[in-house]
Design a protein around this motif. Structure first.
Motif, PDB file in Angstrom:
ATOM      1  N   TYR A  60      35.211  67.297  55.741  1.00  0.00           N
ATOM      2  CA  TYR A  60      35.711  67.760  56.944  1.00  0.00           C
ATOM      3  C   TYR A  60      36.729  69.166  56.659  1.00  0.00           C
ATOM      4  N   LEU A  61      37.539  69.039  55.595  1.00  0.00           N
ATOM      5  CA  LEU A  61      38.152  70.291  55.115  1.00  0.00           C
ATOM      6  C   LEU A  61      37.103  71.333  54.663  1.00  0.00           C
ATOM      7  N   LEU A  62      35.961  70.865  53.886  1.00  0.00           N
ATOM      8  CA  LEU A  62      35.027  71.817  53.432  1.00  0.00           C
ATOM      9  C   LEU A  62      34.442  72.739  54.508  1.00  0.00           C
ATOM     10  N   THR A  63      33.939  71.775  55.514  1.00  0.00           N
ATOM     11  CA  THR A  63      33.349  72.626  56.683  1.00  0.00           C
ATOM     12  C   THR A  63      34.411  73.535  57.382  1.00  0.00           C
ATOM     13  N   LEU A  64      35.697  73.146  57.428  1.00  0.00           N
ATOM     14  CA  LEU A  64      36.495  74.191  58.001  1.00  0.00           C
ATOM     15  C   LEU A  64      36.717  75.296  57.091  1.00  0.00           C
ATOM     16  N   GLY A  65      36.848  74.992  55.877  1.00  0.00           N
ATOM     17  CA  GLY A  65      37.033  76.053  54.883  1.00  0.00           C
ATOM     18  C   GLY A  65      35.908  77.244  54.980  1.00  0.00           C
ATOM     19  N   ILE A  66      34.584  76.729  55.209  1.00  0.00           N
ATOM     20  CA  ILE A  66      33.413  77.648  55.134  1.00  0.00           C
ATOM     21  C   ILE A  66      33.668  78.447  56.803  1.00  0.00           C
ATOM     22  N   LEU A  67      33.789  77.686  57.650  1.00  0.00           N
ATOM     23  CA  LEU A  67      33.472  78.111  58.934  1.00  0.00           C
ATOM     24  C   LEU A  67      34.527  78.938  59.365  1.00  0.00           C
ATOM     25  N   LEU A 212      30.730  80.483  49.673  1.00  0.00           N
ATOM     26  CA  LEU A 212      30.873  79.960  48.349  1.00  0.00           C
ATOM     27  C   LEU A 212      32.334  80.073  47.818  1.00  0.00           C
ATOM     28  N   GLY A 213      33.078  81.129  48.120  1.00  0.00           N
ATOM     29  CA  GLY A 213      34.452  81.396  47.636  1.00  0.00           C
ATOM     30  C   GLY A 213      35.445  80.235  48.235  1.00  0.00           C
ATOM     31  N   PHE A 214      35.560  80.072  49.478  1.00  0.00           N
ATOM     32  CA  PHE A 214      36.484  79.215  49.926  1.00  0.00           C
ATOM     33  C   PHE A 214      35.844  77.580  49.799  1.00  0.00           C
ATOM     34  N   GLY A 215      34.555  77.567  50.150  1.00  0.00           N
ATOM     35  CA  GLY A 215      33.992  76.108  50.035  1.00  0.00           C
ATOM     36  C   GLY A 215      33.996  75.698  48.502  1.00  0.00           C
ATOM     37  N   GLY A 216      33.820  76.747  47.453  1.00  0.00           N
ATOM     38  CA  GLY A 216      33.882  76.206  46.178  1.00  0.00           C
ATOM     39  C   GLY A 216      35.150  75.692  45.810  1.00  0.00           C
ATOM     40  N   ILE A 217      36.363  76.418  46.092  1.00  0.00           N
ATOM     41  CA  ILE A 217      37.721  75.955  45.908  1.00  0.00           C
ATOM     42  C   ILE A 217      38.135  74.830  46.529  1.00  0.00           C
ATOM     43  N   VAL A 218      37.619  74.690  47.827  1.00  0.00           N
ATOM     44  CA  VAL A 218      38.195  73.406  48.335  1.00  0.00           C
ATOM     45  C   VAL A 218      37.269  72.041  47.889  1.00  0.00           C
ATOM     46  N   ILE A 239      35.342  75.317  41.024  1.00  0.00           N
ATOM     47  CA  ILE A 239      36.376  76.302  40.969  1.00  0.00           C
ATOM     48  C   ILE A 239      36.240  77.651  40.571  1.00  0.00           C
ATOM     49  N   ALA A 240      35.493  77.686  39.487  1.00  0.00           N
ATOM     50  CA  ALA A 240      34.956  79.000  38.860  1.00  0.00           C
ATOM     51  C   ALA A 240      34.143  79.926  39.762  1.00  0.00           C
ATOM     52  N   GLN A 407      43.538  75.595  55.362  1.00  0.00           N
ATOM     53  CA  GLN A 407      42.893  74.555  54.814  1.00  0.00           C
ATOM     54  C   GLN A 407      42.662  74.583  53.355  1.00  0.00           C
ATOM     55  N   VAL A 408      42.735  75.699  52.667  1.00  0.00           N
ATOM     56  CA  VAL A 408      42.511  75.905  51.185  1.00  0.00           C
ATOM     57  C   VAL A 408      43.969  75.175  50.682  1.00  0.00           C
ATOM     58  N   ALA A 409      45.091  75.709  51.427  1.00  0.00           N
ATOM     59  CA  ALA A 409      46.505  74.910  50.818  1.00  0.00           C
ATOM     60  C   ALA A 409      46.266  73.448  51.013  1.00  0.00           C
ATOM     61  N   GLY A 410      45.838  72.904  52.194  1.00  0.00           N
ATOM     62  CA  GLY A 410      45.513  71.550  52.303  1.00  0.00           C
ATOM     63  C   GLY A 410      44.978  70.952  51.014  1.00  0.00           C
ATOM     64  N   ALA A 411      43.820  71.519  50.641  1.00  0.00           N
ATOM     65  CA  ALA A 411      42.918  70.841  49.591  1.00  0.00           C
ATOM     66  C   ALA A 411      43.527  70.911  48.428  1.00  0.00           C
ATOM     67  N   ILE A 412      44.231  72.219  47.938  1.00  0.00           N
ATOM     68  CA  ILE A 412      44.784  72.367  46.891  1.00  0.00           C
ATOM     69  C   ILE A 412      46.156  71.365  46.864  1.00  0.00           C
TER      70      ILE A 412
END
Length: 484
Positions: A60-67, A212-218, A239-240, A407-412
């Motif tokens: 769910y978070l990943l989809t939000l982070g990408i879209l 790739l950026g936000f998705g990879g980090i989440v 993460i890299a 979203q990113v902050a939530g995942a981190i």
């Protein structure tokens, strides 16, 4: 001429638009968190491990982070009505599929479809409110969003706990469905187009890099928070790739004539402070909202329903405080709300770091309520003040940046909290004279949870230092409408 201008200014029916958006937003946020309480139940029913179950939240978070990062672009390509209807169609379809789910894979797919709806809706909600509400009344309107965004996750676990005990987890979704249909009908009847459709050029490379950026980090942080641990190749690679893609994304946005997300928003100092505040706030809220119910259920042996009930007063208080804080913000500006708010959050988390299996119900309710009051003093004022400094044409970019970073902050935040908790539990076990003794399990888990709360407190203190740089923004440009 003045007559024409007058009619143009008052053409938005603010109330019906607000109701449609808030109803849809409420159900979106409700289903995002209601499932957290159901996870232990789902593990039994679907015969899956905790790591697998965690994917229902991660996906769910990943989809939000990408879209969400692409939302700024979508707001310029499609009209408000088109996006609202599309968002609700995704939400309705996803919720219906989830309610029907026979197995884990089916449910996971449904969650992704649901998240597509939420990813379109959140930025649309913020952006529409910024356009249709004049700056001097904006704090109160953002307070209403705060009410929705905070009360839904607060009552989600309680209602879910009740539904699981008396019916089954499918009912979490069956319950949401009629409300989403009502919101869709309201939107079709009342939603108006508030933004100009400019159809800027679509840069495919920007979309790929952003995803790739936000998705990879989440993905990386979420995996680390599960059973993977920080050392696993999957986490390090994700993460890299995420960080490298984000760096390329930023470089590309800065050098383009028509960027996908206009990073010029970061030239405005109060916007930057607002982003940092929201980021820290989100890390603190989501990490403590994950750790606390977990400890209430596993450490103190409460049922899902009772754990949800204990967290209900704090969530409701937070929701009710949001509009009040909005009005105070309109009157006095952000500084005298945000600084005391961070002090309250830090002190509450400091007390939480002494939680044990014998901590009383009153201890949990009072501290959680104090934590939530503090959060309501920080979140909305810092966010609104930050966006207020942006010129109007940067609103879609500003809201896309804020919503993505949430979203990113939530995942981190959740990943760091879980790994700190796991590390604390492990170090206790290593120092125990007899690690195999079952009597050590609870104190080890307790130490891990206490460490996670200390992490939250440290984040709040960092936020407090940043808060001293806050200044009130006086909005220069006039909003487009008056509140008739």
């Amino acid at each position: 001429m003045t007559g024409k201008k007058q009619t143009e200014e008052t053409k938005f029916r603010v109330l019906p638009i607000l109701i449609s958006l808030l109803l849809a937003g409420f159900i979106g946020m409700f289903s995002e968190t209601a499932l957290n309480v159901a996870l232990s139940d789902l593990m039994k029913v679907l015969e899956i491990t905790p790591t697998t179950a965690q994917w229902l939240t991660t996906a769910y978070l990943l989809t939000l982070g990408i879209l969400v990062p692409i939302s700024g672009l979508l707001l310029q390509w499609f009209s408000t009505r088109q996006l609202f209807v599309a968002a609700l169609c995704f939400s309705i379809l996803g919720t219906f599929l989830a309610a029907m789910s026979p197995n884990f894979e089916f449910l996971l797919t449904a969650r992704v479809v649901q998240a597509m709806g939420t990813a379109l809706l959140l930025p649309l909600m913020f952006n529409t409110i910024l356009v249709i509400i004049p700056a001097e009344k904006r704090g109160a309107a953002m307070g209403l969003i705060g009410l929705v965004i905070m009360v839904a996750p607060a009552i989600g676990p309680t209602i879910a706990g009740l539904l699981i005990e008396s019916l089954s987890w499918h009912w979490i979704f069956w319950l949401s469905l009629p409300f989403l249909v009502i919101a869709l009908i309201c939107g079709i009847l009342f939603m108006q187009n508030v933004t100009k459709v400019t159809k800027p050029k679509i840069d495919v490379l920007s979309i790929v890099l952003s995803s790739l950026g936000f998705g990879g980090i989440v993905f990386g942080f979420s995996s680390a928070g599960e059973a993977e641990g920080w050392g696993s190749p999957k986490v390090i690679i994700a993460i890299a790739v995420g960080v490298a893609s984000l760096v390329l994304f930023v470089i590309r946005q800065i050098t383009m004539k028509q960027p996908m997300i206009n990073l010029r928003a970061f030239k405005f100092p109060m916007f930057v402070v607002g982003v940092l505040m929201v980021f820290i706030c989100m890390m603190v809220i989501l990490s403590s909202m994950l750790i606390l119910p977990m400890y209430l259920q596993q450490g103190q042996g409460y049922s899902a329903f009772k754990a949800g009930l204990l967290l209900l007063p704090g969530g409701i208080i937070n929701g009710l405080m949001s509009p009040i804080m909005g009005r105070l913000f309109d009157k006095y500006g952000p500084k005298w709300l945000v600084i005391p708010g961070l002090v309250i959050v830090a002190v509450s988390l400091w007390f939480f770091s002494s939680i044990t299996a014998t901590s009383t119900v009153v201890f949990v309710i009072v501290l959680h309520s104090a934590l939530m009051v503090g959060v309501s003093m920080i979140f909305m004022p810092a966010q609104t003040n930050g966006i207020n400094q942006l010129p109007m044409e940067l609103y879609p970019d500003g809201t896309a940046i804020m919503n993505t970073l949430q979203q990113v902050a939530g995942a981190i935040g959740t990943a760091l909290a879980v790994s700190i908790m796991t590390a604390g539990t492990k170090s206790y076990m290593e120092s125990a004279s007899n690690p195999a003794d079952p009597a050590n399990v609870l104190p080890a888990f307790t130490q891990g949870v206490q460490n996670a709360f200390v992490f939250g407190m440290a984040m709040a203190i960092i936020g407090l230092v940043i808060a001293f740089f806050l200044k009130r923004v006086i909005v220069q440009h006039k909003a487009q409408v008056s509140m008739h």
